[in-house]
Design a protein around this motif. Structure first.
Motif, PDB file in Angstrom:
ATOM      1  N   CYS A   1      33.484  48.053  44.313  1.00  0.00           N
ATOM      2  CA  CYS A   1      34.459  46.968  44.467  1.00  0.00           C
ATOM      3  C   CYS A   1      35.844  47.409  43.990  1.00  0.00           C
ATOM      4  CB  CYS A   1      34.016  45.744  43.675  1.00  0.00           C
ATOM      5  SG  CYS A   1      32.456  45.019  44.218  1.00  0.00           S
TER       6      CYS A   1
ATOM      7  N   ASP B   1      40.862  34.083  41.693  1.00  0.00           N
ATOM      8  CA  ASP B   1      40.123  35.253  42.171  1.00  0.00           C
ATOM      9  C   ASP B   1      40.426  35.563  43.632  1.00  0.00           C
ATOM     10  OD1 ASP B   1      38.736  33.238  43.474  1.00  0.00           O
ATOM     11  OD2 ASP B   1      36.770  33.765  42.660  1.00  0.00           O
ATOM     12  N   ASP B   2      41.548  35.021  44.140  1.00  0.00           N
ATOM     13  CA  ASP B   2      41.944  35.266  45.521  1.00  0.00           C
ATOM     14  C   ASP B   2      42.866  36.473  45.668  1.00  0.00           C
ATOM     15  OD1 ASP B   2      40.503  33.136  46.616  1.00  0.00           O
ATOM     16  OD2 ASP B   2      42.118  31.721  46.183  1.00  0.00           O
TER      17      ASP B   2
ATOM     18  N   GLY C   1      41.052  39.469  43.147  1.00  0.00           N
ATOM     19  CA  GLY C   1      39.692  39.254  42.707  1.00  0.00           C
ATOM     20  C   GLY C   1      39.698  38.632  41.325  1.00  0.00           C
ATOM     21  N   SER C   2      38.522  38.339  40.803  1.00  0.00           N
ATOM     22  CA  SER C   2      38.429  37.761  39.464  1.00  0.00           C
ATOM     23  C   SER C   2      38.967  38.746  38.433  1.00  0.00           C
ATOM     24  CB  SER C   2      36.977  37.420  39.142  1.00  0.00           C
ATOM     25  OG  SER C   2      36.851  37.072  37.771  1.00  0.00           O
TER      26      SER C   2
ATOM     27  N   LYS D   1      37.139  42.329  46.675  1.00  0.00           N
ATOM     28  CA  LYS D   1      37.518  41.467  45.558  1.00  0.00           C
ATOM     29  C   LYS D   1      36.289  40.914  44.840  1.00  0.00           C
ATOM     30  CE  LYS D   1      41.808  39.996  47.809  1.00  0.00           C
ATOM     31  NZ  LYS D   1      42.522  38.856  48.426  1.00  0.00           N
ATOM     32  N   THR D   2      36.289  41.050  43.519  1.00  0.00           N
ATOM     33  CA  THR D   2      35.235  40.427  42.730  1.00  0.00           C
ATOM     34  C   THR D   2      35.458  38.912  42.702  1.00  0.00           C
ATOM     35  OG1 THR D   2      36.491  40.774  40.697  1.00  0.00           O
ATOM     36  CG2 THR D   2      34.878  42.472  41.313  1.00  0.00           C
ATOM     37  N   LYS D   3      34.378  38.185  42.506  1.00  0.00           N
ATOM     38  CA  LYS D   3      34.441  36.735  42.551  1.00  0.00           C
ATOM     39  C   LYS D   3      33.794  36.121  41.312  1.00  0.00           C
ATOM     40  CE  LYS D   3      36.572  36.346  46.448  1.00  0.00           C
ATOM     41  NZ  LYS D   3      37.927  35.753  46.494  1.00  0.00           N
ATOM     42  N   LYS D   4      34.320  34.959  40.935  1.00  0.00           N
ATOM     43  CA  LYS D   4      33.737  34.226  39.809  1.00  0.00           C
ATOM     44  C   LYS D   4      32.295  33.833  40.141  1.00  0.00           C
ATOM     45  CE  LYS D   4      37.191  31.385  40.030  1.00  0.00           C
ATOM     46  NZ  LYS D   4      38.130  30.244  39.822  1.00  0.00           N
TER      47      LYS D   4
ATOM     48  N   GLY E   1      31.503  37.843  36.725  1.00  0.00           N
ATOM     49  CA  GLY E   1      32.761  37.497  37.384  1.00  0.00           C
ATOM     50  C   GLY E   1      33.459  36.327  36.726  1.00  0.00           C
TER      51      GLY E   1
END
Length: 283
Positions: A256, A180-181, A184-185, A221-224, A173
């Motif tokens: 995702c 990433d909001d 997502g990332s 959403k993917t995240k860092k 991520g």
């Protein structure tokens, strides 16, 4: 909103973006163009959905000058079907011959809300398994010889397994200051494109860059700082263009993102060639 709205916009340039470069020149990533457009849409139309993206097109690179702090661009928006918003990111360049300027488009996409809560079932049973004869390409080789980006954009983190049926890998991520909001990332999405690029070099015989996609749906959403799995499958293969579908999963196997109709193209008209060792013996 029945007419087109055009707004000036400033893109802030962070140092990590210089890791996304081609032939020594930084190029603003397609994934980040989508984030910028989503931000403008959300700011001006707070009720608009942005988790379903369709008809994306990236007609030309957006160069990032050395040591730039920001880029001056404009964003055009207009209402489309299903309560969606179409948005385009543009720049203006002054031509050398006289007081004439030209508007260049670097990205456009339609945003809308995700209809329903049904998550798709991918056309395979286990994300990390591929049919057919496979090779494993280590990430250090990918980013040294096939997709030569800098540290921030080296987000295929384990061996990329490639066969004629597609490609699978673990994705990071990312860990930089990217947003990433909103979507997502941007890094797992970007890394999926790297996987498609490697597949294209092996089985298509071309170094292909993303020029658009038909749809991208963000379910989670993917995240860092988080690890994901990505898989791409070829849908269409031609001499100058390739089309893929792709999925990004969390480590529990939940989808995702689903990206449909990723179009990859040899935008350099054959000037860049895959190294001999990656090419399949028969294309």
């Amino acid at each position: 909103m029945n007419s087109t709205i055009s707004l000036p916009w400033t893109i802030k340039i962070s140092s990590y973006l210089y890791d996304h470069s081609l032939a020594g020149k930084a190029i603003y990533p397609a994934a980040e163009i989508l984030v910028e457009l989503a931000g403008v849409v959300r700011r001006n139309f707070p009720q608009a959905g942005i988790d379903n993206l369709t008809e994306a097109f990236f007609p030309r690179f957006l160069p990032v000058p050395a040591n730039a702090q920001s880029l001056a661009v404009s964003v055009q928006m207009n209402a489309v079907e299903n309560n969606g918003i179409a948005a385009s990111l543009l720049t203006k360049v002054e031509l050398k011959t006289g007081n004439i300027s030209r508007v260049l488009e670097h990205g456009r996409v339609k945003f809308s809300s995700l209809s329903g809560n049904k998550v798709p079932v991918p056309p395979f049973s286990v994300p990390e398994k591929l049919p057919g004869e496979c090779i494993a390409v280590p990430p250090e080789v990918i980013y040294r010889e096939l997709v030569p980006f800098g540290k921030s954009y080296r987000n295929i983190t384990g061996d990329l397994t490639v066969s004629r049926a597609g490609a699978v890998a673990c994705l990071s991520g990312g860990g930089t200051g990217a947003d990433d909001d909103l979507l997502g990332s941007p890094f797992p999405f970007d890394a999926v494109l790297h996987a498609a690029c490697v597949w294209g070099q092996r089985f298509g015989g071309i170094v292909a860059f993303p020029v658009g996609f038909s749809g991208r749906t963000i379910y989670k959403k993917t995240k860092k700082g988080i690890t994901y799995r990505g898989q791409v499958i070829p849908v269409q293969s031609g001499e100058k263009a390739l089309v893929f579908d792709a999925w990004i999963f969390d480590l529990q196997g939940s989808v995702c993102e689903e990206i449909r109709g990723i179009r990859m193209q040899d935008v350099n008209k054959g000037k860049m060639k895959p190294p001999d060792w990656i090419r399949a013996t028969t294309l």
